[in-house]
Design an enzyme around this catalytic site. Structure first.
Site, mmCIF file in Angstrom:
data_model
loop_
_atom_site.group_PDB
_atom_site.id
_atom_site.type_symbol
_atom_site.label_atom_id
_atom_site.label_comp_id
_atom_site.label_asym_id
_atom_site.label_seq_id
_atom_site.Cartn_x
_atom_site.Cartn_y
_atom_site.Cartn_z
ATOM 1 C CG HIS B 58 -0.633 -0.072 2.465
ATOM 2 N ND1 HIS B 58 -0.147 1.268 3.320
ATOM 3 C CD2 HIS B 58 -0.113 -0.883 3.445
ATOM 4 C CE1 HIS B 58 0.263 1.011 4.299
ATOM 5 N NE2 HIS B 58 0.676 -0.347 4.591
ATOM 6 C CG ASP B 60 -3.007 3.876 2.546
ATOM 7 O OD1 ASP B 60 -2.587 2.944 2.178
ATOM 8 O OD2 ASP B 60 -3.869 4.108 3.081
ATOM 9 C CD GLU B 125 -2.794 -1.546 5.783
ATOM 10 O OE1 GLU B 125 -2.724 -2.584 6.523
ATOM 11 O OE2 GLU B 125 -2.212 -0.469 6.217
ATOM 12 C CD GLU B 126 -1.471 2.674 7.603
ATOM 13 O OE1 GLU B 126 -2.266 2.146 8.597
ATOM 14 O OE2 GLU B 126 -0.382 2.173 7.394
ATOM 15 C CG ASP B 152 2.418 -3.645 5.442
ATOM 16 O OD1 ASP B 152 3.038 -2.698 6.003
ATOM 17 O OD2 ASP B 152 0.787 -3.299 5.413
ATOM 18 C CG HIS B 185 -30.879 10.828 45.065
ATOM 19 N ND1 HIS B 185 -30.530 9.949 46.311
ATOM 20 C CD2 HIS B 185 -30.624 12.096 45.049
ATOM 21 C CE1 HIS B 185 -29.886 10.872 46.927
ATOM 22 N NE2 HIS B 185 -29.937 12.025 46.316
ATOM 23 C CB THR B 287 -25.387 10.340 44.997
ATOM 24 O OG1 THR B 287 -26.171 11.342 44.942
ATOM 25 C CG2 THR B 287 -24.096 10.378 45.983
ATOM 26 N NE ARG B 300 -7.551 -8.005 18.376
ATOM 27 C CZ ARG B 300 -7.309 -6.933 17.176
ATOM 28 N NH1 ARG B 300 -7.016 -7.589 16.011
ATOM 29 N NH2 ARG B 300 -7.427 -5.759 17.425
ATOM 30 C CB SER B 371 -7.219 -8.728 12.402
ATOM 31 O OG SER B 371 -7.438 -9.150 13.856
ATOM 32 C CG HIS B 399 0.542 3.166 12.685
ATOM 33 N ND1 HIS B 399 -0.656 2.655 12.682
ATOM 34 C CD2 HIS B 399 1.084 2.479 11.422
ATOM 35 C CE1 HIS B 399 -1.109 1.628 11.697
ATOM 36 N NE2 HIS B 399 -0.332 1.926 10.901
#
Lengths: 427, 427
Positions: B58, B60, B125-126, B152, B185, B287, B300, B371, B399
């Site tokens: 990618h 981007d 991709e990002e 990647d 309350h 409260t 996951r 993932s 990143h």
């Protein structure tokens, strides 16, 4: 509207109105400034041989907004269907005023009062009574009395006079769980790093057993059971659980096994989550393993639980159940002691007789799940028993639009209080 | 910076640059528009008797902000201490480019390639590769290939070539607990109404047992154990748990008993809280008995767990453990299947030989806890095995500011990929 500084002048005008009403009634009265809203003090000490009653009330009110939801102007008392609609009608201007008028009636008719009287009206009840305890301490000699009477509560049902026997105390905590130093990607790190939000959930889940009992060791050690007669009285009250559930809007009620709804609310301590925050809370999915998680947790306490002792037990329990891999901090933000009337002695006997006479029905003993810290302050600083006897009714919209006080209760309450002074003066 | 529409023109310029680089290398290349950022397709089909490799990457990148934390300009590649610093150096422009240059080297030196080649460079991709799966489906004939190669990812350690054997899948849920109709309350109602935040905590606490195993019945039924050889290889990797803990910044690590950190990250499923929200979360004490509580929870998944089946199990479990007094809703927001390479066959044999030759060391098999849904898309739609072989390194700041790619890895990676085409073409 003591919460809004733009209404400070209005709040002061309310204080002046109370002072003038007291003067009109025949008491000496003055406004005493505090660091916050002023306190109005009315006094009559014309019966040196008789006991002294201190009547406490508050002249400040909750904000009236949203104004468009009121069916008549919030600050123009309007009688419809036997109800006096106005902000403060029941909480607490109206209930304070019925005492003032009862005093005035005595003085107008007989030129004297059956007891000595101090009226203390504060202007900060709706914002926490911040300066009241110090005021009581600073003026303890001047406020010396044999009994305190407060009308700032409700009757159990229409026509059913009620004496409030207890208030719950409070220990309010913030629990912070810190895991990793920063938020992590839940894919790259998930499974090998302790999740602080999950750790928090697991900690919170240890606070109760499956029967709704609080499972923090020692939590109930200081609980002094309510007298059997009081419990029996509460069980005899005509309370409709399904109506209560409808009002709450939950699919079912819950709580500690072995207790009725009213017992749970009035006589049993709680441990509640008031707030939760961790990680991503916006729309959709974000795969973050949060660095931290926070819960606000508060315990309502019953006599003789002590907020400091509960703090100690809570901290010890959390330290015991906290998993490794996270750092857990418990901060006690705020505490207040529970209170219970002993319901015996001349003050309560006089109240029972006065209420039965005025309403034509014996009063019932009710509890209150909330906390009014000043009650304990009066009792502790002045050493006098406190009688909580109110004339509101369920559904009275205190703190909400269309607040009302039953016009009949205003009148009958006034008669009852005039009678109370008589009964107590005679005791 | 595919996430920022103000950089759309820059993103398109990047696509044009990739297209021109492919043309310079000797492929035919074109930009194909999608509903989002365009896809660049490079093709060389000059060896009809040979297999076809599809190289995916990618062009981007993540936003470069905060720019002031970069030691050299984010979009001017700068070599310092053997590292190429630039946004996209490792993720993924640099790794895509080393394939382009490896192809160019073949074509410049020999005038031909040992395999047919399709280069597919996407620009989303990002931001979730939103249009890629449909593109693959729409162009399945044109993209027909025998193998997919993606660079990647990162190597396990400097000098240690690595083949990625697995990716975890995902089932992301939102759990909403509704108690009373409105916030109540906590004094007036606490103890008789089920607290939805406490109910949520108690539900979440049932998701794991005390050994860190997921306690949702059936959760592990579809888990296919990793081959012993792969597990043994992972256990043999020189992994420093205390260094990992320091990087995470938590007081201790955690997770499922009986598994190493790398096994927990790469081979075991998780159930994480990603977010919590209920009631009052500001400063100090309020409260409130909250009307509702919300948790974001994601699992996951590992092969052969299926997000839909996990959804079914999660919903059944929550329905079973949810207390009365609240209404609990589980919504499946987002799912993705796990992926595992079979690590056998000509593609993987060729990769092992090429990496060993270029790096002078046998590659290791590593996993990935995150993932990458497109991997499954390539495999499922095109029916070709996918090789994930990357040349990043730990600490590469993907990143983040000061992203870098090892200059040595860029060169050696280029050699390794040139060799891979040879080895695979010969297979």
């Amino acid at each position: 509207m003591s919460a809004r500084s733009e209404h400070d002048a209005d709040t002061r005008r309310a204080a002046e109105w109370v002072r003038d009403s007291l003067t009109t009634a025949g008491l000496t009265a003055e406004i005493i400034d505090t660091a916050g809203h002023p306190i109005v003090l009315g006094e009559w000490h014309g019966a040196p041989a008789r006991p002294t009653i201190l009547i406490y009330g508050h002249y400040d009110v909750q904000p009236a907004e949203p104004l468009e939801l009121w069916d008549s102007p919030a600050f123009e008392p309007t009688i419809r269907d036997g109800r006096i609609y106005a902000r403060g009608s029941v909480d607490d201007k109206g209930q304070l005023f019925l005492h003032v008028k009862a005093l005035e009636a005595h003085l107008k008719v007989r030129g004297t009062l059956p007891v000595n009287v101090i009226v203390l009206a504060e202007g900060e009840e709706e914002v926490g009574s911040e300066h009241l305890e110090q005021f009581i301490r600073d003026h303890a000699d001047r406020l010396k009395c044999d009994a305190v009477v407060i009308s700032d509560s409700a009757m159990f049902a229409p026509g059913q006079p009620s004496i409030l026997s207890s208030l719950r105390g409070m220990a309010y905590f913030q629990i912070d769980v810190q895991g990793p130093a920063t938020d992590l990607h839940s894919g790259s790190y998930g499974g090998a790093v302790v999740n602080p939000a999950m750790a928090l959930a697991r900690i919170l889940a240890t606070f109760h057993d499956d029967e709704g009992r609080i499972a923090i060791p020692g939590f109930y050690d200081q609980v002094r059971p309510f007298p059997d007669a009081v419990r029996a009285g509460m069980r005899a009250l005509p309370f409709d659980e399904s109506h209560f559930r409808d009002e709450v809007g939950a699919p079912a009620l819950g709580g500690e096994a072995g207790h009725t709804v009213l017992e749970r609310l009035w006589t049993r301590p709680t441990c509640e989550v008031n707030g939760l925050l961790s990680g991503y809370t916006g729309e959709g999915a974000k795969t973050v393993l949060p660095a931290k998680a926070m819960a606000k947790v508060s315990c309502r306490l019953v006599p003789d639980q002590d907020p400091q002792e509960i703090e100690r037990l809570m901290k010890a329990h959390v330290a015991r159940v906290a998993p490794s891999g996270v750092t857990v901090t418990v901060n006690h933000l705020h505490g207040g002691r529970p209170w219970r009337a002993d319901l015996e002695g001349p003050l309560f006997d006089a109240a029972r007789r006065a209420l039965a006479e005025a309403f034509g029905r014996e009063p019932v003993i009710v509890g209150e799940g909330g906390s009014i810290p000043v009650v304990g302050d009066f009792q502790n600083v002045l050493g006098a028993p406190v009688l909580l006897v109110g004339f509101g009714l369920p559904g009275e919209n205190a703190h909400a639009p269309n607040e009302w006080l039953s016009a009949e209760n205003f009148e009958t309450g006034m008669r009852a209080m005039a009678r109370l002074y008589d009964e107590y003066g005679r005791a």
